[in-house]
Design a protein around this motif. Structure first.
Motif, mmCIF file in Angstrom:
data_model
loop_
_atom_site.group_PDB
_atom_site.id
_atom_site.type_symbol
_atom_site.label_atom_id
_atom_site.label_comp_id
_atom_site.label_asym_id
_atom_site.label_seq_id
_atom_site.Cartn_x
_atom_site.Cartn_y
_atom_site.Cartn_z
ATOM 1 N N GLU A 158 10.325 40.199 3.971
ATOM 2 C CA GLU A 158 11.500 40.702 4.680
ATOM 3 C C GLU A 158 12.781 40.412 3.901
ATOM 4 O O GLU A 158 13.692 41.255 3.833
ATOM 5 C CB GLU A 158 11.583 40.064 6.071
ATOM 6 C CG GLU A 158 10.486 40.511 7.020
ATOM 7 C CD GLU A 158 10.634 39.897 8.395
ATOM 8 O OE1 GLU A 158 11.660 39.233 8.637
ATOM 9 O OE2 GLU A 158 9.729 40.085 9.230
ATOM 10 N N LEU A 159 12.855 39.230 3.293
ATOM 11 C CA LEU A 159 14.030 38.890 2.490
ATOM 12 C C LEU A 159 14.170 39.829 1.292
ATOM 13 O O LEU A 159 15.289 40.212 0.931
ATOM 14 C CB LEU A 159 13.926 37.445 2.009
ATOM 15 C CG LEU A 159 14.177 36.361 3.063
ATOM 16 C CD1 LEU A 159 13.916 34.981 2.467
ATOM 17 C CD2 LEU A 159 15.606 36.449 3.591
ATOM 18 N N GLN A 160 13.049 40.181 0.688
ATOM 19 C CA GLN A 160 13.113 41.099 -0.460
ATOM 20 C C GLN A 160 13.631 42.469 -0.044
ATOM 21 O O GLN A 160 14.352 43.127 -0.795
ATOM 22 C CB GLN A 160 11.727 41.223 -1.101
ATOM 23 C CG GLN A 160 11.314 39.994 -1.910
ATOM 24 C CD GLN A 160 9.962 40.170 -2.576
ATOM 25 O OE1 GLN A 160 8.960 40.408 -1.917
ATOM 26 N NE2 GLN A 160 9.943 40.049 -3.883
ATOM 27 N N GLU B 152 20.500 41.867 -1.098
ATOM 28 C CA GLU B 152 21.570 42.675 -1.687
ATOM 29 C C GLU B 152 22.114 41.941 -2.906
ATOM 30 O O GLU B 152 22.412 40.751 -2.848
ATOM 31 C CB GLU B 152 22.692 42.899 -0.666
ATOM 32 C CG GLU B 152 22.263 43.702 0.551
ATOM 33 C CD GLU B 152 23.418 43.916 1.510
ATOM 34 O OE1 GLU B 152 24.528 43.434 1.199
ATOM 35 O OE2 GLU B 152 23.209 44.558 2.559
ATOM 36 N N GLY B 153 22.223 42.657 -3.987
ATOM 37 C CA GLY B 153 22.719 42.058 -5.215
ATOM 38 C C GLY B 153 21.583 41.560 -6.093
ATOM 39 O O GLY B 153 20.490 41.241 -5.624
ATOM 40 N N ALA C 134 18.149 39.291 -5.083
ATOM 41 C CA ALA C 134 16.843 39.915 -5.314
ATOM 42 C C ALA C 134 15.994 39.078 -6.269
ATOM 43 O O ALA C 134 14.784 38.931 -6.070
ATOM 44 C CB ALA C 134 17.032 41.324 -5.879
ATOM 45 N N ALA C 135 16.644 38.508 -7.283
ATOM 46 C CA ALA C 135 15.909 37.671 -8.228
ATOM 47 C C ALA C 135 15.383 36.409 -7.562
ATOM 48 O O ALA C 135 14.254 35.969 -7.806
ATOM 49 C CB ALA C 135 16.808 37.305 -9.413
ATOM 50 N N ALA C 136 16.209 35.816 -6.695
ATOM 51 C CA ALA C 136 15.791 34.612 -5.977
ATOM 52 C C ALA C 136 14.607 34.913 -5.060
ATOM 53 O O ALA C 136 13.647 34.136 -4.985
ATOM 54 C CB ALA C 136 16.951 34.041 -5.180
#
Length: 210
Positions: free
Chosen positions: A53-55, A59-60, A64-66
Protein backbone atom coordinates in the motif's frame (compact mmCIF):
# COMPACT_ATOMS: atom_id res chain seq x y z
CA UNK A 1 22.43 -38.12 22.55
CA UNK A 2 24.33 -38.23 19.24
CA UNK A 3 28.12 -38.43 19.23
CA UNK A 4 30.39 -39.10 16.28
CA UNK A 5 33.36 -41.39 15.67
CA UNK A 6 36.76 -40.89 14.08
CA UNK A 7 37.71 -42.55 10.79
CA UNK A 8 38.78 -45.73 12.60
CA UNK A 9 35.29 -46.19 14.04
CA UNK A 10 36.29 -45.24 17.57
CA UNK A 11 34.60 -42.48 19.51
CA UNK A 12 36.03 -39.06 18.61
CA UNK A 13 38.29 -37.63 21.29
CA UNK A 14 39.18 -34.36 19.56
CA UNK A 15 35.75 -32.83 19.96
CA UNK A 16 33.94 -32.52 23.30
CA UNK A 17 30.78 -34.47 24.03
CA UNK A 18 27.53 -32.52 23.82
CA UNK A 19 26.37 -30.85 26.99
CA UNK A 20 23.05 -32.29 28.23
CA UNK A 21 22.12 -28.89 29.68
CA UNK A 22 22.86 -27.09 26.41
CA UNK A 23 20.97 -29.68 24.38
CA UNK A 24 17.92 -29.35 26.62
CA UNK A 25 18.12 -25.57 26.25
CA UNK A 26 18.08 -26.00 22.47
CA UNK A 27 15.15 -28.41 22.75
CA UNK A 28 13.30 -25.87 24.88
CA UNK A 29 13.84 -23.25 22.19
CA UNK A 30 12.74 -25.70 19.51
CA UNK A 31 9.51 -26.47 21.36
CA UNK A 32 8.47 -22.86 20.77
CA UNK A 33 9.01 -23.03 17.01
CA UNK A 34 5.56 -24.18 15.76
CA UNK A 35 3.64 -21.36 17.43
CA UNK A 36 6.46 -18.90 16.70
CA UNK A 37 6.36 -19.73 13.00
CA UNK A 38 2.58 -19.34 12.95
CA UNK A 39 2.75 -15.93 14.62
CA UNK A 40 5.60 -14.65 12.44
CA UNK A 41 3.91 -15.82 9.22
CA UNK A 42 0.83 -13.79 10.11
CA UNK A 43 2.87 -10.67 10.94
CA UNK A 44 4.94 -10.96 7.77
CA UNK A 45 1.83 -11.16 5.64
CA UNK A 46 0.43 -8.02 7.27
CA UNK A 47 3.74 -6.22 6.83
CA UNK A 48 3.93 -7.14 3.14
CA UNK A 49 0.40 -5.84 2.54
CA UNK A 50 1.22 -2.59 4.33
CA UNK A 51 4.36 -2.05 2.25
CA UNK A 52 2.42 -2.76 -0.96
CA UNK A 53 0.00 0.00 0.00
CA UNK A 54 2.86 2.38 0.78
CA UNK A 55 4.39 1.72 -2.63
CA UNK A 56 1.10 2.58 -4.30
CA UNK A 57 0.74 5.81 -2.27
CA UNK A 58 4.39 6.86 -2.36
CA UNK A 59 4.99 10.30 -3.84
CA UNK A 60 8.42 11.44 -4.87
CA UNK A 61 11.58 9.56 -5.72
CA UNK A 62 12.88 9.30 -2.16
CA UNK A 63 9.64 7.93 -0.74
CA UNK A 64 9.34 5.40 -3.56
CA UNK A 65 12.94 4.30 -3.06
CA UNK A 66 12.40 3.86 0.68
CA UNK A 67 9.28 1.79 0.09
CA UNK A 68 11.15 -0.32 -2.47
CA UNK A 69 13.99 -0.94 -0.02
CA UNK A 70 11.49 -1.98 2.63
CA UNK A 71 9.82 -4.39 0.21
CA UNK A 72 13.19 -5.95 -0.67
CA UNK A 73 14.09 -6.37 3.00
CA UNK A 74 10.76 -8.06 3.72
CA UNK A 75 11.22 -10.46 0.79
CA UNK A 76 14.66 -11.40 2.10
CA UNK A 77 13.27 -11.83 5.60
CA UNK A 78 10.50 -14.04 4.22
CA UNK A 79 13.09 -16.24 2.50
CA UNK A 80 15.04 -16.62 5.75
CA UNK A 81 11.83 -17.42 7.59
CA UNK A 82 10.84 -20.04 5.02
CA UNK A 83 14.26 -21.70 5.38
CA UNK A 84 13.87 -21.91 9.14
CA UNK A 85 10.30 -23.14 8.87
CA UNK A 86 11.31 -25.90 6.45
CA UNK A 87 13.88 -27.12 8.96
CA UNK A 88 11.12 -27.57 11.57
CA UNK A 89 8.98 -29.78 9.32
CA UNK A 90 9.21 -33.57 9.14
CA UNK A 91 12.05 -34.55 6.77
CA UNK A 92 11.14 -35.64 3.25
CA UNK A 93 13.98 -37.26 1.37
CA UNK A 94 14.37 -36.39 -2.31
CA UNK A 95 17.12 -36.78 -4.92
CA UNK A 96 19.28 -33.67 -4.51
CA UNK A 97 22.30 -32.67 -6.63
CA UNK A 98 25.34 -32.62 -4.37
CA UNK A 99 26.44 -29.28 -5.80
CA UNK A 100 23.14 -27.68 -4.80
CA UNK A 101 23.38 -29.15 -1.30
CA UNK A 102 26.83 -27.75 -0.58
CA UNK A 103 26.11 -24.44 -2.31
CA UNK A 104 23.23 -23.91 0.13
CA UNK A 105 25.31 -25.06 3.07
CA UNK A 106 28.19 -22.74 2.18
CA UNK A 107 25.84 -19.77 1.71
CA UNK A 108 24.17 -20.46 5.05
CA UNK A 109 27.52 -20.75 6.85
CA UNK A 110 29.10 -17.78 5.08
CA UNK A 111 32.02 -19.93 3.90
CA UNK A 112 33.88 -19.88 0.58
CA UNK A 113 34.58 -23.41 -0.66
CA UNK A 114 37.13 -24.85 -3.07
CA UNK A 115 37.64 -28.33 -4.48
CA UNK A 116 35.49 -30.61 -6.59
CA UNK A 117 32.64 -32.99 -5.92
CA UNK A 118 31.63 -35.79 -8.30
CA UNK A 119 28.47 -35.08 -10.30
CA UNK A 120 25.81 -37.10 -8.46
CA UNK A 121 22.59 -36.84 -6.50
CA UNK A 122 22.07 -37.85 -2.90
CA UNK A 123 18.83 -39.00 -1.28
CA UNK A 124 18.33 -36.55 1.58
CA UNK A 125 15.95 -34.05 3.13
CA UNK A 126 17.55 -30.85 1.88
CA UNK A 127 16.64 -28.43 4.73
CA UNK A 128 18.08 -30.54 7.55
CA UNK A 129 21.11 -31.89 5.70
CA UNK A 130 22.03 -28.45 4.32
CA UNK A 131 21.93 -27.22 7.91
CA UNK A 132 24.09 -30.13 9.11
CA UNK A 133 26.65 -29.51 6.36
CA UNK A 134 26.61 -25.78 7.14
CA UNK A 135 27.50 -26.58 10.76
CA UNK A 136 30.48 -28.65 9.61
CA UNK A 137 31.66 -26.03 7.12
CA UNK A 138 31.39 -23.39 9.82
CA UNK A 139 33.55 -25.38 12.24
CA UNK A 140 36.09 -26.23 9.55
CA UNK A 141 36.44 -22.64 8.34
CA UNK A 142 36.94 -21.09 11.77
CA UNK A 143 36.70 -17.39 12.65
CA UNK A 144 36.68 -14.48 10.20
CA UNK A 145 40.33 -13.80 10.95
CA UNK A 146 41.23 -17.11 9.26
CA UNK A 147 39.46 -16.28 6.00
CA UNK A 148 36.30 -18.41 6.30
CA UNK A 149 37.36 -20.92 3.65
CA UNK A 150 37.00 -24.69 3.43
CA UNK A 151 38.05 -27.33 0.91
CA UNK A 152 35.57 -30.03 -0.05
CA UNK A 153 36.31 -33.12 -2.11
CA UNK A 154 34.24 -36.22 -2.70
CA UNK A 155 34.54 -39.85 -3.73
CA UNK A 156 31.87 -42.44 -4.45
CA UNK A 157 32.12 -45.79 -2.72
CA UNK A 158 29.33 -48.18 -3.64
CA UNK A 159 26.02 -46.53 -2.80
CA UNK A 160 27.62 -43.84 -0.63
CA UNK A 161 29.13 -40.46 -1.35
CA UNK A 162 32.00 -39.60 0.98
CA UNK A 163 32.73 -35.87 1.29
CA UNK A 164 35.94 -34.67 2.94
CA UNK A 165 35.82 -31.20 4.49
CA UNK A 166 38.94 -29.43 5.72
CA UNK A 167 39.75 -25.86 6.67
CA UNK A 168 42.89 -23.91 7.52
CA UNK A 169 45.27 -25.60 9.98
CA UNK A 170 44.93 -24.77 13.64
CA UNK A 171 41.29 -23.67 13.58
CA UNK A 172 40.10 -23.11 17.17
CA UNK A 173 36.92 -24.84 18.27
CA UNK A 174 34.06 -22.77 19.69
CA UNK A 175 32.67 -23.66 23.11
CA UNK A 176 29.55 -25.20 21.60
CA UNK A 177 31.38 -27.45 19.11
CA UNK A 178 30.23 -30.65 20.83
CA UNK A 179 26.61 -29.47 20.84
CA UNK A 180 26.38 -28.46 17.19
CA UNK A 181 28.26 -31.57 16.05
CA UNK A 182 25.73 -33.69 17.95
CA UNK A 183 22.92 -31.96 16.04
CA UNK A 184 24.70 -32.47 12.71
CA UNK A 185 25.32 -36.12 13.54
CA UNK A 186 21.66 -36.62 14.42
CA UNK A 187 20.48 -35.09 11.14
CA UNK A 188 22.93 -37.12 9.04
CA UNK A 189 22.20 -40.42 10.74
CA UNK A 190 18.47 -39.82 10.40
CA UNK A 191 19.03 -39.65 6.63
CA UNK A 192 21.15 -42.85 6.65
CA UNK A 193 24.34 -40.83 6.50
CA UNK A 194 27.17 -40.42 9.00
CA UNK A 195 29.76 -38.01 10.33
CA UNK A 196 33.36 -38.98 11.08
CA UNK A 197 36.45 -36.91 11.79
CA UNK A 198 40.17 -37.31 11.57
CA UNK A 199 42.11 -34.52 13.20
CA UNK A 200 40.91 -31.31 11.60
CA UNK A 201 39.22 -33.06 8.68
CA UNK A 202 35.52 -33.92 8.71
CA UNK A 203 34.12 -36.86 6.76
CA UNK A 204 30.46 -36.73 5.72
CA UNK A 205 28.79 -39.87 4.34
CA UNK A 206 25.59 -39.45 2.33
CA UNK A 207 23.38 -42.06 0.60
CA UNK A 208 23.37 -41.84 -3.17
CA UNK A 209 20.10 -41.82 -5.06
CA UNK A 210 19.22 -45.35 -6.12
Amino acid sequence: MSTHDDETGKRCTRHPDPSPVNMLALALLGSRMPSFHHDVASKLQSLMMAIDELQELAEGVEMAAAAGSAATAVRELTTLFATNRALAKAPQRRPTPIGELFARAAERAGVRTSGELPPCTVDVALPSIAHACAVILDLAAGPLSMGRTAEITGVIEGKTLIVLVSGPPGVPLPNNAGDVLALATFALEREQGALRCNGERYVIKLPLTS
